[in-house]
Structures are given as C-alpha cells and as structure tokens.
Scaffold this active site. Structure first.
Site, PDB file in Angstrom:
ATOM      1  N   GLN A   1      -2.078   2.331  -4.433  1.00 11.75           N
ATOM      2  CA  GLN A   1      -2.110   3.795  -4.529  1.00 11.75           C
ATOM      3  C   GLN A   1      -1.361   4.168  -5.791  1.00 11.75           C
ATOM      4  O   GLN A   1      -0.231   3.709  -5.991  1.00 11.75           O
ATOM      5  CB  GLN A   1      -1.427   4.414  -3.304  1.00 11.75           C
ATOM      6  CG  GLN A   1      -1.641   5.907  -3.173  1.00 11.75           C
ATOM      7  CD  GLN A   1      -2.838   6.220  -2.289  1.00 11.75           C
ATOM      8  OE1 GLN A   1      -2.831   5.929  -1.121  1.00 11.75           O
ATOM      9  NE2 GLN A   1      -3.861   6.842  -2.858  1.00 11.75           N
TER      10      GLN A   1
ATOM     11  N   THR B   1       3.094   2.060   0.364  1.00  8.09           N
ATOM     12  CA  THR B   1       2.700   0.866   1.126  1.00  8.09           C
ATOM     13  C   THR B   1       1.175   0.752   1.200  1.00  8.09           C
ATOM     14  O   THR B   1       0.622  -0.097   1.858  1.00  8.09           O
ATOM     15  CB  THR B   1       3.402   0.913   2.509  1.00  8.09           C
ATOM     16  OG1 THR B   1       4.811   0.884   2.273  1.00  8.09           O
ATOM     17  CG2 THR B   1       3.057  -0.261   3.405  1.00  8.09           C
ATOM     18  N   HIS B   2       0.474   1.637   0.479  1.00  3.71           N
ATOM     19  CA  HIS B   2      -0.981   1.719   0.572  1.00  3.71           C
ATOM     20  C   HIS B   2      -1.680   0.653  -0.261  1.00  3.71           C
ATOM     21  O   HIS B   2      -2.195   0.922  -1.338  1.00  3.71           O
ATOM     22  CB  HIS B   2      -1.452   3.114   0.152  1.00  3.71           C
ATOM     23  CG  HIS B   2      -0.720   4.200   0.877  1.00  3.71           C
ATOM     24  ND1 HIS B   2      -0.693   5.495   0.456  1.00  3.71           N
ATOM     25  CD2 HIS B   2       0.025   4.177   2.004  1.00  3.71           C
ATOM     26  CE1 HIS B   2       0.033   6.221   1.293  1.00  3.71           C
ATOM     27  NE2 HIS B   2       0.492   5.437   2.235  1.00  3.71           N
ATOM     28  N   ASN B   3      -1.672  -0.559   0.262  1.00  3.11           N
ATOM     29  CA  ASN B   3      -2.460  -1.647  -0.329  1.00  3.11           C
ATOM     30  C   ASN B   3      -3.825  -1.630   0.347  1.00  3.11           C
ATOM     31  O   ASN B   3      -3.921  -1.385   1.548  1.00  3.11           O
ATOM     32  CB  ASN B   3      -1.795  -2.984  -0.055  1.00  3.11           C
ATOM     33  CG  ASN B   3      -0.437  -3.105  -0.719  1.00  3.11           C
ATOM     34  OD1 ASN B   3      -0.336  -3.509  -1.860  1.00  3.11           O
ATOM     35  ND2 ASN B   3       0.616  -2.731  -0.004  1.00  3.11           N
TER      36      ASN B   3
END
Lengths: 589, 240
Positions: A348, A515-517
């Site tokens: 992100q 944490t947006h993988n």
C-alpha cells in the site's frame, strides 16, 4: 517419524480472519473441519480486559500481538541485485499471531473496492488507449465483478456490524456517504461513528474545496449489534488505543469475538493451536493435494493430516510461502516473466501529513480510526488520469483522535527531539495536531515479487520467503498527486503550520507504514495468467483453495480487509453449493 | 572538578534519598492548579532507592545522566531520572524483550542497507551495553570525562553530536545508538508507570493525557473541541 491421522473433510491452514470464517461456513455445511493455527489460542475474556489491555508499551511499542520473528519472518531487498536480509523485528508491516490473526490488532477500516477496480486493465485501456499501460505494469482485471461480489460484501458487513453511511444505495447517490462507492443493496449495519473535532474540520474543508467527504466505514458497530451468526457485538468506545491492540468492547471485528463463540463448541470443528504446518502434501500427477504435514509445537511430534480438501488461509506471505515450499505451481521469474507463484506482489503506497492549530482543541487520546473523515475523489478511476503520467489513486483521510502518548505526540518539523524546548513544544501542540493519510494503490510491477530465500531459514528449517519490492515511479507520482489534493483541504483549514510527508524514494522496512501486503497467489481467468481461478481454487490442485489478500492481482486504493472478507464468503458459497456435491475444477478453460 | 559539584545526577545518587514528597514538589508546577491532585500525587510516589536488575554502576550513571539531559527537570516535569526512566530502562533490558525475545537471530549477519533495518546479532541489552562503553570512551577522548561527569552544557553537546552522527565512536555507530537511546527514554517517560518509569504519571500530567479507562463513547460529543478535564490521570495500577 510422522504419525498419520484420520482423514477429515477439510483442513484449514491458519485460523486468522478468513480461516475461521471458512471453518465456520464449512461446519455449517456439515463438513468436519480441522483448523490449524501456528500461534496461540486467544481468550478475549482473559486477555482483552481492563486494565491490562490499555498498555501502549506492551502492545504498540513491543508489538505483542504480532508473529514471533524468531519463528518466522521474511527477507527483504529493494531490487533483485541486492542480497535480501531478514526482517529481524517487524517494522513497516505487522502480521498478527494466533487465532484471529492480524484482525486482533488491525485498525478496522472496512472498505469495498470500486466497481472499476475489478476491471482496471480494461477500464484504463478503454479510456486512455491500448498503449497507455506501461509494459512493466502487470495489472490485470479481476476474474470477478463488483456486482457478483456485492452479496458477499453485504454478508461480510453483517459479520462485522460495520459502522458507516451509504453513499450509493441501489444506485441512488446519497450525500454524506461516499458517493463514489459501488451500489450497495443495504445500508451499513450500524450508523457511522461520531467524528472527532479534527475530522469535523476536515469534512468542512474538503467540502469547501469541492470534494465529497464522508465518515470512514469502520469494522465495529456504533451501537450494539447481533451479527450474521447471532453473536451480540459491543459498540466502539473510542478508546484511542485501537491500532495495535485488541478490543475490550468486543466491537472491533475479529473472528476471536465475532465467530469463535459459536464455532468453538461445534463437534464438527477441531481447533489445533501451536500447530506449525510445514507443507501441503501435493500429488502433482493427480493435480490434487492429499492433506498437510504439521508439527505440534507443544510435543514436537510431526503429523500428517489427510483431508478431502485444504483451504490455505495464512497471511499473504504465508500463503505464497506455503505454495512455493510445497512445490505447487511454477515460481515467478522476473527475468523471463514466466511462472505465477509470487508474481504481482503489491503493497500500500501510504503517505501522510500533520497540521498544527494554535487555537483548536482536539483531544488526541479520544477517538477511533473510524471517527475520521475521508474523500474518495482521487481513488482508482474516479478521476481523469489524462496527462498525469500515472495510474491509480487512493482515498485521503484526516482526523485528530487515537493517539496514546508514546507514539502520539506530534510536533512541528524542526522542533528539537529532546530537552526542555522539545517538552515545551510537545505540550504546546498536544491538543492541537491533526493527522492525515493518503492510502494509495500499488499497481503491480514485474520487478516486485516474492520467492524463496537462498540463504535464510525459518525455525523449522524451511527457506524464508524473500520479498523484492520497491516503490515505482508510477506510484510515487500517484502519491504526490494525492498529497497535492490533500494540501488543498489542509490549506482550507488555515492551520498555524502543516507538513506533508511524501514517501522516500526507496521502500524501507522501518518505520511502520501499512500491513497491507497483497498478491503472490493471484486469481485470474486461466492457468496461464493466475494461480487460482475466480473462486480461489488452485488451477494445479483442484482440492486446494486459497483465501486472503494473496489472491489480489494488484492492490487498489483501500485497505484490503473488506474485499478479502467478501471474497472468502464468495469462495465458501461456491464450495458449499457446487464443489462439495461435485468435487473437481469449478472453472474449465 | 568544580562542575561536578553542581551535577544533578550526583545529588540524586547521594540523596537517593529523594523522597516522595520532594518528587511531588518538583511536579507541583503542573498540578499547582489542583490542590487535590497534588495531595494525591504526594501519596502516590514511592520513597525507595533505585536498585538495578542488570545495569552496572557505569551503565546506571550513564542512563541517569542521559535521562536527565533528554528529559531535563523544568516547570513542565521532574527530570527523567526523577520520573524513573533509568529504572524503566534497567527493567526493559532485563526483560525478555531486552534479551532478544521475538527477534530473528539467525545468521549470516550482513551489513545491509538502511532500508533493511537492524541487522546486528546483538540483543537490545547487549547493544546498549556496547553502546554505553563506546559513548563513554568517546566522551573521555573528547572531553576527558565519562558522559555522566560532564556538565549540562557538555552533555547537551555530546548528545547532539551523537544525534547528528558526528560523534565518532570507536567501532560503533553513534547515530543509531542515539536513536535507540532516545526511543527507550521516551518509552520510559510516557509508558504506563507499571514499568517503572513515568512515576507519578508525570508525563501524562504534563500532556493532559487521562490514561485509563479510555472509554469515551458517551463523551465524544460533549468534549468535541473542548478541553477534557484531566485532574488525576489513571494508570493500570489504579484499576488493579
């Protein structure tokens, strides 16, 4: 010595958000389910209680709820010429550990992707010409549409008791909601949260400069709510500790409190925690998996658990790693462009800013990630990209709550970071700072990918997953564009001072960003362009399904949890309605 | 040596002695407006001498001097050591975290890029032990005295040099050491007092942070744009 256990209908790897959702849906369909979880069980009535839960050092600074890096981590490098080195303690992103996984500590922003996001390659090609998309930008259309997913978005909303205000109800645009969102068949389950002082100012300012602000949708009820499984949820208490801690009010969505109370006692369900799944056992000839092998971390014994079918529901990295280590599918090679497992890894592209107001009082400790105001005018294809030199976008959000004091003390740039003057400035601005964030998309690039590391091993001797990622020129331009639009709204508030912080040129594993993988086991229309079909069913093993953001072909300008929750329900529905009756490939090409 | 006589750290060590009442007195600048809070504050402050789990005398003196430089005593708060920050640091370095718990510690250990983050084999405790030795050696070379024996102006100068990375430690990088030192001081000053720092909730009083229970659903409307009254912040111990 591996002990072979009795076959069950379903094994679910990982009992995080989608793993527990799948276990619940499968047991409701009458199947026997074993849920394997490497982390501990979670006992909210013991752990998520006052006063212990209000501990910023333990949860925020020491990151107690995150995956133990000594057990598993990933290696990282910015480009494939470098040697990747392990992330020794989490920084930029924070995968969670134990039942409930990352939702035990997530920030709770609950979105749907735009209808155009699901057909992004076609949309761009149609609007800007066949040659508009650069050769190295490997974005693709999703193999599923917004309209197909809408009932599952709706069901996921009702699992979580989402607080929000519709901006598009069955095609009718409603002011005050997000007028850019796709049509919803139902209002949000509970009304939007009350906004903080800063968010209110941001709403007015955004409106004044011609944008369309709304209160962000939040994955916790604003009033008591009975969810889709009959579990009574609490309401958001605006505690200000949300981002890295669990919720003592049983409000913030996590299967720990929203599903487990009605799943735990089900005789068809067996939960095994501290069960470290080593591999999925794969029969390449038959294009089937036979089950999984796991280590019981409490006894050291190794077990083979046969299953009719397997659902892989680990975190993004875990899903891709399990596929690579188990030898299912062809690993992606960025040099040749061949192979699909590990392809289209995305992140992100977040950027942020702060404004300072001498004359305003905004209580920084009182609030919730859901009491903020956003505008979506510059997300996805909501705006014309002609001549801008980039594709993609994101939502822009601002507000003033949610900041305990170790991490939440903004001072203007140039202030000393210690000493009497630092203290004076810290006190001066404590009640007067407002924070902003731009939640930018990452449009897949052929140079960014996941594979197995040649050097470093995890705690059971498997190669670590290696992450090769850097921000692209496209995404930097996109992010600067979002910041320029944010700046218009910030200026309209007449702050005493403000600063906007573009991302540095190179992605860095410190400090925290998002944490947006996403990606690594992307879904698609055929075995030549994807790891799974539109139902998350693996092309190379028809009794293996994948859930979670590893299915995303690219990351759009929103937090991924809403879409990945909806997609888990879409997969569950297809399994229950069709696959169980007639096991085999659900899509024929 | 004359300077040594005026060093707060020395006074503090001698008078470990600093009683609850005198710590509270130091804080009255903030709570003077609230006599009730002042009374509560004096009652809440422990009157025991600081003792150390893992710090050596040299380390204790270094951390006391550093805490009092990073968080000097002024009208806003007592000094870092009066607030228990060195005690916090000692306990953190003795904790599982200080011992490298939940940290990937397998080799090879390779010097990476800044983007790749911390790549040493040292645990936080080991890192600070090495850092204090390096910092004191540099101070001796530069000023002829260890850090704790410097006067306030020289301490400020030394920390500034570390912060900028211009302090050339022997075999150790000063800039990341300063960042780690600053971070652990801030954690000690602002964390819940249960960890040994933030005594008497001095930093929370200073900020106007109410602490626990942090349940505001019925207050968010009433205090939108208005100062929330924080007369006596509440910590975990207050609810236990």
């Amino acid at each position: 010595m591996v002990t072979k256990l009795k076959e069950v209908d379903v094994v679910v790897i990982g009992q995080g958000l989608t793993g527990v959702m799948m276990a619940k849906e499968m047991t409701m369909a009458g199947l026997t389910v074993v849920g394997l979880e490497r982390g501990p069980d979670k006992r909210p009535e013991q752990e998520n209680i006052l006063p212990r839960i209000r501990d910023e050092l333990r949860y925020n600074a020491r990151k107690e709820l995150m995956v133990d890096n000594a057990v598993d981590t990933v290696t990282f490098r910015n480009d494939s010429d470098q040697m990747a080195l392990p992330i020794r303690r989490w920084g930029a992103f924070l995968p969670g550990e134990g039942v409930g996984g990352t939702t035990n500590h997530w920030g709770g922003l609950h979105w749907r992707f735009l209808p155009t996001d699901f057909r992004i390659r076609s949309e761009i090609t149609q609007k800007y010409g066949a040659s508009a998309i650069p050769a190295d930008m490997t974005i693709t259309d999703w193999p599923v549409t917004y309209d197909e997913l809408e009932p599952y978005f709706d069901k996921f909303d009702k699992l979580c008791g989402v607080a929000g205000k519709a901006g598009n109800l069955r095609g009718q645009k409603i002011e005050g909601g997000n007028v850019f969102e796709g049509p919803r068949q139902n209002e949000y389950p509970t009304p939007a949260l009350k906004t903080s002082a800063g968010a209110g100012m941001f709403r007015d300012a955004a409106k004044n400069v011609g944008f369309h602000p709304f209160t962000v949708p939040f994955s916790a009820p604003s009033q008591p709510y009975v969810n889709v499984y009959g579990v009574t949820l609490g309401k958001c208490e605006y505690c200000g500790f949300c981002g890295r801690t669990s919720c003592e009010a049983n409000a913030k969505a996590t299967p720990t409190t929203h599903v487990m109370p009605v799943l735990r006692g089900d005789p068809k369900y067996t939960l095994k925690t501290r069960a470290f799944v080593k591999q999925i056992n794969y029969d390449k000839q038959a294009k089937k998996v036979t089950g999984v092998t796991y280590i019981d971390m409490k006894t050291g014994e190794e077990y083979e658990q046969p299953a009719g079918f397997v659902i892989l529901s680990a975190f993004v990295m875990g899903n891709t790693h399990m596929m690579l280590y188990s030898g299912i599918g062809e690993p992606y090679d960025p040099k040749t462009g061949r192979g699909l497992v590990g392809k289209n890894y995305c992140y992100q592209f977040e950027a942020n800013g702060t404004a300072f107001f001498e004359d305003k009082i905004m209580s920084p400790f009182m609030g919730s990630p859901g009491d903020r105001v956003a505008f979506d005018d510059f997300n996805g294809e909501n705006f014309d990209h002609s001549g801008l030199g980039f594709f993609g976008g994101g939502y822009i959000v601002g507000g003033s709550g949610s900041a305990p004091p170790i991490g939440g003390r903004d001072v203007p740039e140039g202030t000393p970071s210690w000493g009497s003057e630092w203290k004076k400035q810290t006190v001066k601005w404590y009640y007067g700072a407002m924070d902003f964030n731009t939640q930018g998309s990452v449009y897949a690039n052929r140079a960014n990918y996941l594979d197995l590391d040649p050097t470093y091993k995890d705690s059971i001797g498997r190669p670590l997953l290696r992450m090769t990622y850097n921000g692209t020129e496209n995404d930097h331009k996109m992010s600067r564009h979002l910041l320029s639009k944010l700046e218009m709204a910030v200026k309209a508030m007449n702050p005493t001072s403000y600063e906007l912080r573009p991302r540095p040129k190179n992605f860095t594993t410190v400090p925290y960003q998002s944490t947006h993988n996403t990606g690594g086991t992307m879904m698609g229309t055929n075995p030549g362009n994807s790891v799974t079909n539109r139902y998350g069913q693996v092309w190379e093993a028809s009794n293996l399904f994948i859930t979670g953001a590893s299915l995303f072909p690219q990351q759009h300008g929103y937090n991924p949890t809403g879409p990945l929750g909806a997609m888990a329900y879409w997969t569950a529905d297809k399994i229950v309605k069709d696959y169980v009756k007639n096991p085999g490939p659900l899509v024929h090409t | 040596m004359a300077n040594d006589e005026s060093i707060p750290r020395r006074d503090f060590l001698k008078g470990a002695s600093l009683t609850g009442a005198s710590v509270a007195a130091a804080a009255t600048g903030l709570v003077a407006c609230s006599p009730k809070a002042e009374t509560a504050a004096s009652q809440a402050t422990p009157a025991t001498q600081d003792t150390w789990l893992v710090l050596t005398p040299e380390e204790a003196e270094f951390f006391i001097a550093a805490a009092d430089t990073i968080i000097p005593k002024d009208e806003l708060s007592p000094s870092g050591s009066e607030c228990g920050v060195p005690v916090f640091i000692d306990r953190q370095l003795a904790s599982a975290w200080g011992g490298g718990d939940r940290m990937y510690r397998a080799g090879p250990f390779v010097k990476g890029t800044p983007e790749q983050g911390y790549q040493l084999s040292l645990t936080p405790h080991q890192y600070f032990v090495a850092g204090v030795i390096a910092a004191n050696a540099w101070c001796e070379k530069t000023y002829g005295k260890t850090f704790d024996r410097l006067d306030q102006a020289k301490r400020n100068e030394a920390l500034t040099a570390m912060e900028k990375g211009t302090a050339e430690f022997d075999g150790f990088e000063s800039k990341p050491f300063f960042t780690a030192l600053l971070t652990i001081n801030m954690e000690g000053f602002f964390a819940d007092p249960i960890y040994g720092g933030n005594r008497n909730k001095a930093s929370w009083r200073m900020l106007g942070f109410p602490g626990l229970p942090a349940i505001y659903a019925d207050k968010i409307d009433a205090y939108r744009g208005k100062r929330y009254p924080v007369t006596e912040p509440q910590s975990i111990a207050d609810f236990s």
